[in-house]
Design an enzyme around this catalytic site. Structure first.
Site, PDB file in Angstrom:
ATOM      1  N   ASN A 498       0.863  -1.181   0.000  1.00 23.94           N
ATOM      2  CA  ASN A 498       0.000   0.000   0.000  1.00 23.94           C
ATOM      3  C   ASN A 498       0.902   1.234   0.000  1.00 23.94           C
ATOM      4  OD1 ASN A 498      -1.746   2.092   0.565  1.00 23.94           O
ATOM      5  ND2 ASN A 498      -3.078   0.785   1.803  1.00 23.94           N
ATOM      6  N   ASP A 499       1.158   1.723  -1.196  1.00 21.81           N
ATOM      7  CA  ASP A 499       2.078   2.847  -1.387  1.00 21.81           C
ATOM      8  C   ASP A 499       1.737   4.055  -0.534  1.00 21.81           C
ATOM      9  OD1 ASP A 499       3.944   2.161  -3.326  1.00 21.81           O
ATOM     10  OD2 ASP A 499       2.467   2.369  -4.913  1.00 21.81           O
ATOM     11  N   CYS A 500       0.494   4.109  -0.111  1.00 24.64           N
ATOM     12  CA  CYS A 500       0.006   5.325   0.537  1.00 24.64           C
ATOM     13  C   CYS A 500      -0.015   5.222   2.055  1.00 24.64           C
ATOM     14  CB  CYS A 500      -1.378   5.657  -0.004  1.00 24.64           C
ATOM     15  SG  CYS A 500      -1.324   5.881  -1.783  1.00 24.64           S
ATOM     16  N   ASN A 502       2.076   5.713   4.523  1.00 21.93           N
ATOM     17  CA  ASN A 502       3.417   6.299   4.699  1.00 21.93           C
ATOM     18  C   ASN A 502       3.613   6.642   6.173  1.00 21.93           C
ATOM     19  OD1 ASN A 502       2.109   8.010   1.979  1.00 21.93           O
ATOM     20  ND2 ASN A 502       3.635   6.405   1.710  1.00 21.93           N
TER      21      ASN A 502
END
Ligand code: BGC
Ligand code: NOJ
Length: 834
Positions: A498-500, A502
């Site tokens: 999940n790149d998001c 963070n």
């Protein structure tokens, strides 16, 4: 509501009106020259790299949305009426219209005022050009005088530069125009070919050409002359006047437009062929005469001549059809469900090929300039593609591995042209390396080609750093072991799948990249998703290591035996049970303060999809009912009629400690949309605990073909998966976005074929272990595996999932069909579910 229908026999989707909710596109080309083409002939072309070798210009986010493409204008000599046979860009109402998107080609057929235009666009196999094969039929009782104009707008190669650097670009554009006047040499293609050669005078050794099979009445290469001042593509002045200007571009905006004057007798069919292509010359043979700037055309002219012949075009098209037939015939299923059959046999496999080719670079949602080839994207894409063209999968695996960092980590992306990793979108996504393990395992299981593990591959493309591929995989695993957090779970790094998410970003500056910013030390935030993935990766390593143990290159590095990976997987499982289990489901992560995410302790984001899918896939909680509990929680809290949302409840406000995920309004993208890529993990997990009914139910919810009837809600193409479908918290619940380039293609293909239908390659043979819906009496499949045709018939005798396998009349223990003796062509398999 539908905007077309499936023609499965022809492997086509037929769009019956041009005003689809969004442009519904297709791809042309398979290995070097590519085009995106919409149902109204919009789109663009490029050679290998959508950013660095863009042939034609396309303006994203334009109004109207899809303006710019491969246009043909017709002007009726009698009435002066002008129309586009592809509806756009003129948008004059057509008497009939049909667009057929097929495997590597698009055919747009329309009729107006008694003139039928049928245009087939395709890229011939092994060519760096696209063909527009236009057939015009005069269905009037009288002769028709037609002015035909073609039109493309050239991009100045580097698409980023092309859309930003105008103080330079308006000066550099150069073309070589057709030589209309050369007499006695009618056949010469130089009379009908436009060459685009911006920057050819300096460091480029490539140019574009736009050729036509007919004698020209004129041409244009300057946009302003063709369109007329202050006009757009919807009403070019040259077309309105019925006369081109024979303009030559000097800077500004080079275009290519041919003008033909045709007289068609009643009933007459006229075929016109246009070729748009890319060509390279050797650096020391660039120019016609040394010291000139004229393109040396010696090697390109034969290419053009060959394909301007209708007979050759017909053969090239048959070859393309044959190519796809052969590829798709490798795996054909016949189930009681038409949506499944059509997706598995045609569109899902096709989409896997496209995502394999493009990664996330160029679609109608990916501009082709933002993202290169993603490391985790390409490795996952490969898993759905490997049986289609295994040789290309092999090459890709080695390319990817060569960008790996020596510490086992990965650049997040690399350029397809240079095959080098780049740091533009950072590195340190701590899930990345593991996908290389999964992809390699998928490749070896499919092909049996163990030699790939011995291949010497560098790190970061640095000569002298070569190590066998197997050691790359070991380092991928080690990368996680070197980065464990306070709960002995993997540190998340920049983000995981999940790149998001963070968790170390803490960005307060508008516009700052969530992908490259890290403001915390990164030694606390952990990911349960990576923990599940790590176990899957170790399970693959156990098998791979036992196969590699006798390899001749084993001495080149420190080899860890299968027991090592078994033990590490066990340790990780323990860490998950200690800190990753929330009581009713798996937690998602720990943030930079060591607080859990995806827990009942949170107010929002109490449960996430990823760890439920991956941990159960890894076998966690299957024996003691926890897997079932986690999947029941998914059903209760995340499932919607439009698919399973990524998390719940959605984040209502931006949260500094979470990063991009909370930047999206609730229900969109990573903030609780149906992020389709992660749905198949739950489908697979359901099959792991034997619930075929549920697995298939989830499969159908996002199957694009099954959503065709609600196209006005779904809005994207009904023949391919989209990345996301707006979730239940969104005002537009059910609306899809980001079609085509998504890992969803590969994972859904894997979920339906390998887990629900249960036909799965293993090192020791093809395994057949279906977990299907209750009301299916069975199904049939034909699968080519390692050169042998398997004819599989599944029959349900009870509602249970145990298997009795009969192979060529012989009952076999277990569910793996042993590799047959050399020379066997066909194996017949009966699978009884008892
Ligand atoms: C998107 C992600 C994507 C990331 C990297 C984000 O804006 O939501 O899906 O992976 O950008 O480009
Ligand atoms: C799209 C990216 O291409 C992919 O790599 C990522 O896993 C998903 N978004 C989820 O964030």
């Amino acid at each position: 509501m539908r905007f077309g229908f499936f023609d499965d026999q022809s492997r086509e989707y037929v769009i019956t009106r041009p005003d689809t909710p969004l442009p519904w596109i297709n791809y042309l080309g398979k290995d070097s020259f590519f085009g995106l083409i919409s149902n109204t002939a919009g789109g663009y072309s490029f050679y290998k790299d959508a950013r660095l070798r863009r042939l034609t210009r396309y303006r994203y986010n334009n109004a109207p949305l899809d303006m710019g493409g491969r246009y043909i204008y017709l002007r009726d000599g009698d009435s002066s009426e002008v129309w586009s046979p592809s509806w756009m860009p003129v948008r004059k109402t057509l008497d009939s219209y049909e667009c057929r998107h097929g495997m590597g080609y698009t055919n747009i057929r329309s009729k107006k005022n008694g003139i039928t235009t049928n245009t087939r666009y395709f890229v011939p196999l092994n060519s760096a050009l696209e063909v527009w094969d236009v057939a015009l039929t005069n269905e009037r009782d009288a002769e028709a005088q037609l002015d035909v104009f073609s039109a493309v707008e050239f991009a100045l190669w580097d698409a980023w530069d092309d859309s930003t650097n105008f103080q330079r670009n308006f000066n550099t554009g150069e073309v070589e125009a057709p030589i209309l006047s050369r007499e006695g040499d009618q056949e010469d293609v130089l009379q009908s070919t436009i060459f685009h050669k911006t920057e050819y005078r300096e460091r480029r050794n490539h140019f574009a050409f736009f050729a036509c099979s007919e004698t020209l009445a004129g041409f244009d290469t300057e946009r302003n002359a063709f369109l007329g001042p202050y006009r757009g593509w919807d009403n070019p002045l040259a077309v309105e006047n019925g006369q081109s200007c024979n303009s030559i571009a000097h800077g500004w905006q080079p275009i290519g437009s041919h003008h033909l004057k045709l007289h068609l007798k009643p009933g007459e069919v006229k075929r016109v062929i246009f070729l748009l292509g890319y060509h390279e010359n050797p650096t020391d043979e660039k120019f016609d005469l040394p010291g000139s700037n004229t393109i040396n055309k010696a090697s390109v002219l034969p290419v053009i001549r060959e394909l301007l012949s209708p007979a050759r075009v017909d053969t090239a098209f048959s070859e393309l059809r044959e190519y796809w037939k052969e590829l798709l015939d490798k795996f054909i299923v016949c189930t009681p469900d038409a949506d499944t059959n059509r997706m598995v046999n045609i569109w899902n496999a096709y989409q896997c090929m496209i995502t394999f080719n493009m990664s996330r670079s160029a679609s109608y949602f990916e501009s082709g300039i933002g993202r290169g080839m993603g490391f985790r994207d390409s490795t996952q894409d490969l898993m759905g593609f490997v049986h289609i063209v295994p040789e290309r999968a092999r090459e890709r695996l080695l390319d990817l591995a060569a960008t790996q960092l020596s510490n086992g980590g990965a650049f997040h992306q690399y350029s397809p042209l240079t095959k080098r990793g780049n740091n533009d979108v950072g590195s340190g996504f701590n899930d990345d390396p593991h996908w290389l393990v999964l992809a390699t395992a998928a490749y070896v299981k499919e092909t049996g080609d163990l030699s790939i593990l011995d291949e010497m591959v560098p790190y970061e493309n640095q000569p002298g750093t070569e190590m066998p591929l197997f050691e790359h995989l070991q380092r991928a695993v080690q990368h996680t072991l070197d980065r464990l957090g306070p709960h002995q779970l993997p540190l998340i790094g920049r983000a995981d799948w999940n790149d998001c998410l963070n968790l170390n970003c803490f960005s307060e500056t508008p516009g700052q990249s969530f992908q490259t910013t890290t403001n915390r030390d990164g030694n606390t935030a952990e990911s349960v998703m990576i923990a599940g993935l790590f176990i899957l990766s170790c399970q693959e390593m156990v098998e791979l290591a036992s196969l590699f143990v006798s390899s001749p290159v084993k001495e080149k590095f420190v080899f860890f035996d299968p027991a090592f990976y078994t033990e590490k997987a066990k340790d990780m499982e323990q860490a998950i049970w200690q800190a990753g289990w929330d009581g009713e489901w798996f937690r998602r992560a720990y943030d930079a303060f060591g607080e859990p995410l995806g827990s009942h302790l949170n107010e929002e984001g109490q449960i996430f999809i990823e760890p439920q899918g991956l941990c159960v896939m890894a076998g966690l909680g299957v024996a003691d009912g926890k897997a079932r509990q986690a999947l029941d929680a998914v059903r209760e809290r995340l499932a919607t009629p439009h698919g399973i949302v990524l998390l719940n409840p959605a984040y209502s406000c931006y949260q500094l400690r979470l990063g991009e995920i909370s930047s999206y309004p609730p229900g969109y993208k990573e903030n609780a949309s149906v992020f389709c890529h992660s749905n198949p993990w739950v489908m697979i997990a359901e099959t792991v605990i034997g619930r075929g009914e549920r697995a298939f139910d989830y499969y159908k919810r996002i199957n694009p073909s099954a959503r065709e009837a609600i196209s006005e809600i779904h809005r994207c193409e009904p023949y391919v998966y989209a990345q996301t479908i707006a979730g239940k918290d969104a005002p537009t619940h059910g609306e899809a976005k980001n079609s085509w380039l998504t890992g969803t293609a590969s994972w859904n293909y894997v979920a339906i074929t390998q887990y629900i239908l249960g036909i799965k390659p293993t090192y020791n043979g093809l395994s057949v272990n279906p977990v299907i819906p209750d009301d299916w009496e069975g199904f049939e499949a034909k699968r080519i595996f390692r050169g042998v045709v398997y004819k599989i018939k599944v029959e349900r005798r009870s509602l249970l999932n145990s298997i009795r396998l009969t192979v060529d009349g012989q009952i076999i223990e277990g569910c793996i069909i042993p590799i047959p003796p050399e020379g066997t062509r066909e194996v017949n398999v009966l699978v009884e579910l008892k």
